[in-house]
Design a protein around this motif. Structure first.
Motif, PDB file in Angstrom:
ATOM      1  N   MET A 290       0.817  -1.207   0.000  1.00 22.15           N
ATOM      2  CA  MET A 290       0.000   0.000   0.000  1.00 22.15           C
ATOM      3  C   MET A 290       0.855   1.263   0.000  1.00 22.15           C
ATOM      4  O   MET A 290       0.325   2.386   0.030  1.00 22.15           O
ATOM      5  CB  MET A 290      -0.927   0.010   1.222  1.00 22.15           C
TER       6      MET A 290
ATOM      7  N   ARG B 237     -12.421   1.301  -7.181  1.00 17.38           N
ATOM      8  CA  ARG B 237     -11.660   0.254  -6.497  1.00 17.38           C
ATOM      9  C   ARG B 237     -12.381  -0.173  -5.217  1.00 17.38           C
ATOM     10  O   ARG B 237     -12.507   0.597  -4.268  1.00 17.38           O
ATOM     11  CB  ARG B 237     -10.260   0.778  -6.171  1.00 17.38           C
TER      12      ARG B 237
ATOM     13  N   ASP C  37     -12.123  -3.408  -2.584  1.00 22.26           N
ATOM     14  CA  ASP C  37     -11.172  -4.483  -2.303  1.00 22.26           C
ATOM     15  C   ASP C  37     -11.675  -5.475  -1.257  1.00 22.26           C
ATOM     16  O   ASP C  37     -12.446  -5.127  -0.360  1.00 22.26           O
ATOM     17  CB  ASP C  37      -9.860  -3.894  -1.765  1.00 22.26           C
TER      18      ASP C  37
ATOM     19  N   SER D  28     -13.456  -2.923   1.514  1.00 22.71           N
ATOM     20  CA  SER D  28     -12.942  -1.555   1.533  1.00 22.71           C
ATOM     21  C   SER D  28     -13.241  -0.815   0.245  1.00 22.71           C
ATOM     22  O   SER D  28     -12.967  -1.319  -0.854  1.00 22.71           O
ATOM     23  CB  SER D  28     -11.417  -1.581   1.749  1.00 22.71           C
ATOM     24  N   ASN D  29     -13.797   0.384   0.401  1.00 22.66           N
ATOM     25  CA  ASN D  29     -14.063   1.303  -0.702  1.00 22.66           C
ATOM     26  C   ASN D  29     -12.873   2.262  -0.787  1.00 22.66           C
ATOM     27  O   ASN D  29     -12.802   3.247  -0.065  1.00 22.66           O
ATOM     28  CB  ASN D  29     -15.383   2.030  -0.418  1.00 22.66           C
ATOM     29  N   ARG D  30     -11.908   1.929  -1.637  1.00 24.06           N
ATOM     30  CA  ARG D  30     -10.659   2.691  -1.679  1.00 24.06           C
ATOM     31  C   ARG D  30     -10.858   4.117  -2.190  1.00 24.06           C
ATOM     32  O   ARG D  30     -10.131   5.033  -1.773  1.00 24.06           O
ATOM     33  CB  ARG D  30      -9.632   1.978  -2.570  1.00 24.06           C
ATOM     34  N   ASP D  31     -11.806   4.328  -3.090  1.00 25.12           N
ATOM     35  CA  ASP D  31     -12.019   5.669  -3.640  1.00 25.12           C
ATOM     36  C   ASP D  31     -12.206   6.685  -2.524  1.00 25.12           C
ATOM     37  O   ASP D  31     -11.536   7.717  -2.462  1.00 25.12           O
ATOM     38  CB  ASP D  31     -13.253   5.698  -4.545  1.00 25.12           C
TER      39      ASP D  31
ATOM     40  N   GLN E  21     -11.899   6.011   0.845  1.00 24.48           N
ATOM     41  CA  GLN E  21     -10.925   5.859   1.920  1.00 24.48           C
ATOM     42  C   GLN E  21      -9.739   6.802   1.721  1.00 24.48           C
ATOM     43  O   GLN E  21      -9.217   7.375   2.675  1.00 24.48           O
ATOM     44  CB  GLN E  21     -10.431   4.411   1.989  1.00 24.48           C
ATOM     45  N   ARG E  22      -9.329   6.965   0.468  1.00 25.01           N
ATOM     46  CA  ARG E  22      -8.164   7.807   0.176  1.00 25.01           C
ATOM     47  C   ARG E  22      -8.462   9.297   0.381  1.00 25.01           C
ATOM     48  O   ARG E  22      -7.550  10.107   0.428  1.00 25.01           O
ATOM     49  CB  ARG E  22      -7.703   7.572  -1.259  1.00 25.01           C
TER      50      ARG E  22
ATOM     51  N   TRP F 184     -12.553   7.365   7.535  1.00 26.98           N
ATOM     52  CA  TRP F 184     -12.850   6.155   6.757  1.00 26.98           C
ATOM     53  C   TRP F 184     -14.301   5.686   6.884  1.00 26.98           C
ATOM     54  O   TRP F 184     -14.588   4.505   6.693  1.00 26.98           O
ATOM     55  CB  TRP F 184     -11.907   5.021   7.139  1.00 26.98           C
TER      56      TRP F 184
ATOM     57  N   GLY G  76     -15.281   4.791   3.439  1.00 19.54           N
ATOM     58  CA  GLY G  76     -14.375   3.772   2.931  1.00 19.54           C
ATOM     59  C   GLY G  76     -14.523   2.415   3.587  1.00 19.54           C
ATOM     60  O   GLY G  76     -14.267   1.387   2.959  1.00 19.54           O
ATOM     61  N   LYS G  77     -14.929   2.407   4.872  1.00 17.84           N
ATOM     62  CA  LYS G  77     -14.890   1.156   5.634  1.00 17.84           C
ATOM     63  C   LYS G  77     -16.188   0.782   6.347  1.00 17.84           C
ATOM     64  O   LYS G  77     -16.337  -0.357   6.779  1.00 17.84           O
ATOM     65  CB  LYS G  77     -13.781   1.255   6.699  1.00 17.84           C
TER      66      LYS G  77
END
Length: 245
Positions: free
Chosen positions: A62, A95, A97, A132-135, A137-138, A143, A146-147
């Motif tokens: 990561m 993204r 994951d 996890s929703n990376r879009d 989360q970043r 989060w 994202g989480k």
């Protein structure tokens, strides 16, 4: 010993003993994969405490530094999903994951637990997928998007007592039958007793709460219709699918 929470044919919620594909409660026996019963999340947590970057190889993939103390974040009860569920993931994301994790189910209310006493507060071990929703989360610090979206923490189907799970238990993900992640409990940067001691320094853990201990390297994107298996040696295999609108 291994246990499964389920809803029986009469609609009652039960906790049955699991053995070789069969769940037993009050002299009644059910096939885990049959339509007779609905498999439920293995506990009813008030919170799921998740650990970030607790495998060195995952931190490396990561592009992140190793933490000097456990990285903690929360998933609320709405994130729960069960063995056999189809989880609807957020729409319009690039993204989404999978993350295979060994989950620790807490057995008693506890605060300020010393490392040497930590195993005494554990009811058992289960399988968790930290979806996890990376879009998003970043883009955020807490989060939530994202989480913590609905269904973001499939877990189960079994809770195994700690003696059933080896110290070097494997933690694996398969997507549509292909192995994506293959790590081990012994690769944890912070051990289960260290995690419990750190978490209970700050907050009270309640019976049924779950600690998701982190994911090994190999996290990767999911597609609509994917079938996911999360396996923890000594526990069994959590199976679910995903839908992406």
């Amino acid at each position: 010993m291994k246990y499964v929470r389920f809803r029986d044919p009469a609609g009652a919620v039960r906790r049955g003993e699991y053995d070789d594909g069969t769940v037993t409660f009050a002299n009644e026996r059910y096939d885990l994969e049959s339509d007779e019963i609905d498999v439920l999340p293995p506990s009813e947590p008030s919170k799921i405490v998740c650990i970030g970057r607790n495998y060195a190889d995952h931190a490396d993939e990561m592009g992140s530094d190793l933490p000097d103390r456990p990285m903690l974040f929360l998933k609320p009860p709405n994130a729960l999903a069960s063995h056999g569920d189809t989880v609807t993931l957020p729409a319009g994301k690039e993204r989404l994951d999978h993350e295979a994790e060994l989950g620790v189910v807490i057995g008693e209310q506890c605060r300020h637990v010393a490392e040497e006493d930590a195993m005494d507060v554990i009811a058992g071990i289960t399988c968790v997928n930290d979806l996890s929703n990376r879009d998003d989360q970043r883009q955020e610090q807490n989060w939530i998007r994202g989480k913590a979206f609905d269904g973001a923490a499939p877990m189960g189907p079994v809770v195994a007592t700690p003696d059933e799970v080896p110290e070097d238990a494997s933690v694996r993900t398969r997507v549509n039958g292909e192995t994506r992640q293959d790590g081990s409990r012994e690769q944890l940067i912070f051990s289960i007793p260290e995690l419990i001691a750190e978490i209970t320094t700050y907050l009270t853990l309640e019976p049924g709460d779950v600690i998701a201990t982190g994911t090994p390297e190999g996290v990767g994107p999911l597609s609509d219709g994917d079938e996911i298996e999360i396996e923890v040696e000594g526990v069994g295999t959590l199976e679910h699918s995903v839908r992406i609108p």
